[in-house]
Design a protein around this motif. Structure first.
Motif, PDB file in Angstrom:
ATOM      1  N   ASN A  35       0.821  -1.205   0.000  1.00  0.00           N
ATOM      2  CA  ASN A  35       0.000   0.000   0.000  1.00  0.00           C
ATOM      3  C   ASN A  35       0.858   1.259   0.000  1.00  0.00           C
ATOM      4  O   ASN A  35       0.542   2.230  -0.692  1.00  0.00           O
ATOM      5  CB  ASN A  35      -0.958   0.005   1.201  1.00  0.00           C
ATOM      6  CG  ASN A  35      -2.078  -0.992   1.053  1.00  0.00           C
ATOM      7  OD1 ASN A  35      -2.400  -1.405  -0.054  1.00  0.00           O
ATOM      8  ND2 ASN A  35      -2.662  -1.393   2.168  1.00  0.00           N
ATOM      9  N   ARG A  36       1.931   1.251   0.782  1.00  0.00           N
ATOM     10  CA  ARG A  36       2.825   2.415   0.829  1.00  0.00           C
ATOM     11  C   ARG A  36       3.482   2.644  -0.526  1.00  0.00           C
ATOM     12  O   ARG A  36       3.586   3.776  -0.989  1.00  0.00           O
ATOM     13  CB  ARG A  36       3.883   2.222   1.926  1.00  0.00           C
ATOM     14  CG  ARG A  36       4.828   3.383   2.047  1.00  0.00           C
ATOM     15  CD  ARG A  36       4.123   4.643   2.524  1.00  0.00           C
ATOM     16  NE  ARG A  36       5.076   5.736   2.574  1.00  0.00           N
ATOM     17  CZ  ARG A  36       4.866   6.939   2.060  1.00  0.00           C
ATOM     18  NH1 ARG A  36       3.708   7.236   1.506  1.00  0.00           N
ATOM     19  NH2 ARG A  36       5.785   7.873   2.128  1.00  0.00           N
ATOM     20  N   LEU A  37       3.918   1.578  -1.172  1.00  0.00           N
ATOM     21  CA  LEU A  37       4.523   1.723  -2.496  1.00  0.00           C
ATOM     22  C   LEU A  37       3.510   2.250  -3.513  1.00  0.00           C
ATOM     23  O   LEU A  37       3.858   3.071  -4.369  1.00  0.00           O
ATOM     24  CB  LEU A  37       5.116   0.389  -2.965  1.00  0.00           C
ATOM     25  CG  LEU A  37       6.360  -0.070  -2.222  1.00  0.00           C
ATOM     26  CD1 LEU A  37       6.767  -1.474  -2.680  1.00  0.00           C
ATOM     27  CD2 LEU A  37       7.509   0.903  -2.413  1.00  0.00           C
ATOM     28  N   ASN A  38       2.264   1.814  -3.417  1.00  0.00           N
ATOM     29  CA  ASN A  38       1.229   2.319  -4.307  1.00  0.00           C
ATOM     30  C   ASN A  38       0.967   3.798  -4.058  1.00  0.00           C
ATOM     31  O   ASN A  38       0.713   4.556  -5.000  1.00  0.00           O
ATOM     32  CB  ASN A  38      -0.060   1.516  -4.153  1.00  0.00           C
ATOM     33  CG  ASN A  38       0.034   0.155  -4.811  1.00  0.00           C
ATOM     34  OD1 ASN A  38       0.853  -0.058  -5.690  1.00  0.00           O
ATOM     35  ND2 ASN A  38      -0.796  -0.780  -4.382  1.00  0.00           N
ATOM     36  N   GLN A  39       1.019   4.232  -2.789  1.00  0.00           N
ATOM     37  CA  GLN A  39       0.858   5.651  -2.474  1.00  0.00           C
ATOM     38  C   GLN A  39       1.986   6.472  -3.092  1.00  0.00           C
ATOM     39  O   GLN A  39       1.743   7.534  -3.674  1.00  0.00           O
ATOM     40  CB  GLN A  39       0.847   5.864  -0.960  1.00  0.00           C
ATOM     41  CG  GLN A  39      -0.386   5.366  -0.259  1.00  0.00           C
ATOM     42  CD  GLN A  39      -0.266   5.470   1.256  1.00  0.00           C
ATOM     43  OE1 GLN A  39       0.815   5.702   1.799  1.00  0.00           O
ATOM     44  NE2 GLN A  39      -1.381   5.284   1.940  1.00  0.00           N
ATOM     45  N   ALA A  42       1.474   6.654  -6.873  1.00  0.00           N
ATOM     46  CA  ALA A  42       0.395   7.572  -7.228  1.00  0.00           C
ATOM     47  C   ALA A  42       0.858   9.019  -7.069  1.00  0.00           C
ATOM     48  O   ALA A  42       0.551   9.870  -7.917  1.00  0.00           O
ATOM     49  CB  ALA A  42      -0.826   7.304  -6.353  1.00  0.00           C
ATOM     50  N   TYR A  43       1.604   9.306  -6.006  1.00  0.00           N
ATOM     51  CA  TYR A  43       2.116  10.662  -5.785  1.00  0.00           C
ATOM     52  C   TYR A  43       3.061  11.063  -6.914  1.00  0.00           C
ATOM     53  O   TYR A  43       2.992  12.178  -7.428  1.00  0.00           O
ATOM     54  CB  TYR A  43       2.830  10.738  -4.436  1.00  0.00           C
ATOM     55  CG  TYR A  43       3.488  12.079  -4.205  1.00  0.00           C
ATOM     56  CD1 TYR A  43       2.729  13.195  -3.878  1.00  0.00           C
ATOM     57  CD2 TYR A  43       4.868  12.225  -4.327  1.00  0.00           C
ATOM     58  CE1 TYR A  43       3.336  14.430  -3.673  1.00  0.00           C
ATOM     59  CE2 TYR A  43       5.473  13.452  -4.127  1.00  0.00           C
ATOM     60  CZ  TYR A  43       4.701  14.551  -3.803  1.00  0.00           C
ATOM     61  OH  TYR A  43       5.306  15.762  -3.615  1.00  0.00           O
ATOM     62  N   GLY A  49       2.301  14.531 -13.670  1.00  0.00           N
ATOM     63  CA  GLY A  49       1.168  15.124 -14.392  1.00  0.00           C
ATOM     64  C   GLY A  49       1.111  16.626 -14.215  1.00  0.00           C
ATOM     65  O   GLY A  49       0.829  17.374 -15.149  1.00  0.00           O
ATOM     66  N   GLU A  50       1.406  17.103 -12.999  1.00  0.00           N
ATOM     67  CA  GLU A  50       1.420  18.539 -12.746  1.00  0.00           C
ATOM     68  C   GLU A  50       2.525  19.207 -13.548  1.00  0.00           C
ATOM     69  O   GLU A  50       2.332  20.273 -14.120  1.00  0.00           O
ATOM     70  CB  GLU A  50       1.592  18.806 -11.250  1.00  0.00           C
ATOM     71  CG  GLU A  50       0.373  18.450 -10.428  1.00  0.00           C
ATOM     72  CD  GLU A  50       0.601  18.568  -8.927  1.00  0.00           C
ATOM     73  OE1 GLU A  50       1.745  18.836  -8.510  1.00  0.00           O
ATOM     74  OE2 GLU A  50      -0.374  18.374  -8.182  1.00  0.00           O
ATOM     75  N   LEU A  51       3.706  18.565 -13.597  1.00  0.00           N
ATOM     76  CA  LEU A  51       4.795  19.117 -14.389  1.00  0.00           C
ATOM     77  C   LEU A  51       4.427  19.146 -15.864  1.00  0.00           C
ATOM     78  O   LEU A  51       4.748  20.090 -16.581  1.00  0.00           O
ATOM     79  CB  LEU A  51       6.078  18.311 -14.179  1.00  0.00           C
ATOM     80  CG  LEU A  51       6.695  18.377 -12.769  1.00  0.00           C
ATOM     81  CD1 LEU A  51       7.874  17.406 -12.672  1.00  0.00           C
ATOM     82  CD2 LEU A  51       7.126  19.786 -12.436  1.00  0.00           C
TER      83      LEU A  51
END
Length: 58
Positions: A35-39, A42-43, A49-51
């Motif tokens: 779950n931590r790796l997926n977070q 995603a981040y 995407g913002e860049l």
């Protein structure tokens, strides 16, 4: 935990319970890490995407 090499049987209910609890704890830890790796993934995707949007707008 003693397991017969030929039949794969457990020698006592106590050792079975201990082994099962240990396996369950290891699986829960695996899920936490997953779950931590997926977070993190995603981040990173969000950040990229913002860049990408900043480049389009520039």
């Amino acid at each position: 935990m003693k397991i017969s090499k030929t039949k794969g049987t457990v020698s006592s209910p106590k050792s079975y319970k201990t082994g099962f609890q240990k396996a369950q704890q290891e699986y829960e830890r695996f899920l936490e890490i997953k779950n931590r790796l997926n977070q993190i993934k995603a981040y990173q995707q969000l950040k990229q995407g913002e860049l990408f949007l900043e480049l389009i707008e520039a």
